[in-house]
Design an enzyme around this catalytic site. Structure first.
Site, short mmCIF file in Angstrom:
data_model
loop_
_atom_site.label_atom_id
_atom_site.label_comp_id
_atom_site.label_asym_id
_atom_site.label_seq_id
_atom_site.Cartn_x
_atom_site.Cartn_y
_atom_site.Cartn_z
N GLY A 1 23.88 43.03 20.18
CA GLY A 1 22.49 42.81 19.85
C GLY A 1 22.34 42.21 18.48
CD GLU A 2 21.32 37.59 15.74
OE1 GLU A 2 21.43 36.94 14.68
OE2 GLU A 2 21.54 37.12 16.86
CG PHE B 1 21.22 45.69 9.37
CD1 PHE B 1 22.48 45.25 9.69
CD2 PHE B 1 21.08 46.66 8.39
CE1 PHE B 1 23.60 45.75 9.06
CE2 PHE B 1 22.20 47.17 7.75
CZ PHE B 1 23.46 46.70 8.09
CB VAL C 1 25.06 45.56 16.84
CG1 VAL C 1 25.92 46.77 17.22
CG2 VAL C 1 23.97 45.96 15.87
CE LYS D 1 22.61 48.54 12.69
NZ LYS D 1 21.44 49.36 12.28
CG ASP E 1 12.06 51.30 13.46
OD1 ASP E 1 10.97 50.88 13.92
OD2 ASP E 1 13.08 50.60 13.42
#
Length: 394
Positions: free
Chosen positions: A81-82, A85, A88, A109, A209
């Site tokens: 994923g992205e 930040f 990953v 990450k 979050d």
């Protein structure tokens, strides 16, 4: 009727340098992150940085080269994923010294080296995840912190969660439909994780979050909260809130926090209420491809109150009536309580936990007659959803 007791009406009883697991500049973890507290004249709970000092030895320190090799040079085929930040990746690492076994899968990450905010979030994650310990919070195994002529390298190494996120299972049509009871069990685990953060530590932690994409699922679909980059310590003493810049994800942040920047644990409870409606409806909090009146989830569900005959029309059509109708009503009422405008009227996460346990029990005890009686309404919603999808491509 108080929100806290909505389930009580049941009829039945019942880095280059590796000398210590922290960046070489000790002040980075204590000052740059903005997490340290000012000295007080009266006794107060220890801060997260203070608690972290006691547990920092539990985290492994990885070299950048070691993590690069573990991901085959951060191969894009291993990208999980992205986000803001960075990216990953899935990788494999050797067991820690003294531990037996072969290489283990991990999620790595990698900080975007040009993002200042990402660096602050990295510091926050190291500290918070270095302190917390709960079965419904993702485990941080270690990190990398190296500075060289190319810039900073900041990475985090977590346990690997093979079943992606709650968001994927709710909204990715390529995955099988998440059953009703499993949805409740996932939300129960997430609530237990939040309750631990709010009341189970020496210092109160506000997650800030909570959303479906941050609820990761292990091999057994057990939920674990991830991504603590935005977490903050809660108010202490006579303070009622923490004043901070407004950050988070649109559609999940509590309105009073967005309007004032005043952060409380009740802000997490609002976000939790939003996700409760997502698991009920199978819809995202905001969906721009739907008709205008249906784009904002919380506005749309208000037209189908839990006590109304129209309530079944909001239930995720992918469930195909395989759910407890009475439990669904009560979960919607619980969501409404979490979404109270006045933060002080919202339940605590421990109260949410107890309510969800009863909803799960009711779902287990429910018979065929306990399923939704309005099948034609549910089919109507499903047809309308398909029509909207067709219009999108016309």
């Amino acid at each position: 009727m108080k929100c806290f007791y909505i389930f009580k009406d049941k009829s039945k009883s019942n880095r280059v340098a590796k000398s210590a697991p922290e960046p070489r500049d000790k002040s980075k973890l204590e000052n740059s992150s903005g997490l340290s507290r000012a000295t007080r004249s009266v006794p107060s709970p220890r801060s997260i940085p203070e608690l972290y000092k006691e547990k920092e030895h539990n985290l492994r320190v990885f070299s950048f080269q070691e993590l690069k090799e573990s991901t085959n040079g951060f191969n894009r085929l291993l990208k999980l994923g992205e986000g803001g930040f960075g990216s990953v990746y899935k990788g494999t690492i050797r067991p820690a010294i003294g531990q037996e076994g072969g290489r283990i899968s991990v999620a790595i990450k990698k900080l975007n080296r040009h993002g200042l905010q990402g660096h602050k979030e990295w510091l926050a994650e190291v500290q918070f995840l270095g302190v917390v310990n709960h079965p419904n919070l993702v485990k941080l195994l270690g990190y990398c912190s190296e500075d060289d002529e190319r810039g900073i390298q900041r990475l985090l190494v977590y346990e690997y969660m093979p079943n992606k996120s709650l968001e994927d299972h709710l909204f990715n049509r390529a995955l099988s439909t998440l059953p009703w009871k499993k949805r409740l069990e996932i939300m129960l685990g997430a609530a237990q994780g939040l309750a631990y953060l709010h009341e189970g530590l020496e210092v109160q932690v506000i997650y800030r979050d909570f959303k479906a994409s941050n609820v990761l699922l292990d091999a057994n679909l057990k939920p674990k909260l991830s991504d603590f980059g935005l977490a903050r310590e809660g108010p202490t003493g006579d303070n009622t809130h923490v004043s901070t810049a407004v950050v988070g994800t649109y559609g999940y942040a509590a309105p009073e926090y967005v309007e004032t920047g005043h952060l409380k644990v009740q802000s997490d409870i609002w976000s939790y209420g939003v996700v409760l409606y997502e698991i009920l409806t199978g819809r995202r909090t905001v969906e721009r491809n739907r008709p205008t009146v249906e784009q904002k989830l919380l506005d749309w569900v208000k037209k189908f109150p839990a006590n109304s005959n129209k309530f079944s029309m909001i239930i995720d059509p992918r469930l195909r009536n395989q759910y407890s109708f009475s439990a669904a009503r009560k979960v919607a009422k619980l969501a409404d309580c979490c979404l109270k405008k006045n933060p002080e009227e919202r339940p605590t996460m421990n109260q949410v936990v107890e309510s969800l346990k009863e909803a799960i029990q009711e779902s287990e005890d429910g018979s065929t007659s306990n399923s939704t009686p309005v099948t034609s309404a549910s089919r109507s919603v499903e047809r309308r959803s398909r029509q909207v999808g067709i219009r999108k491509y016309l």
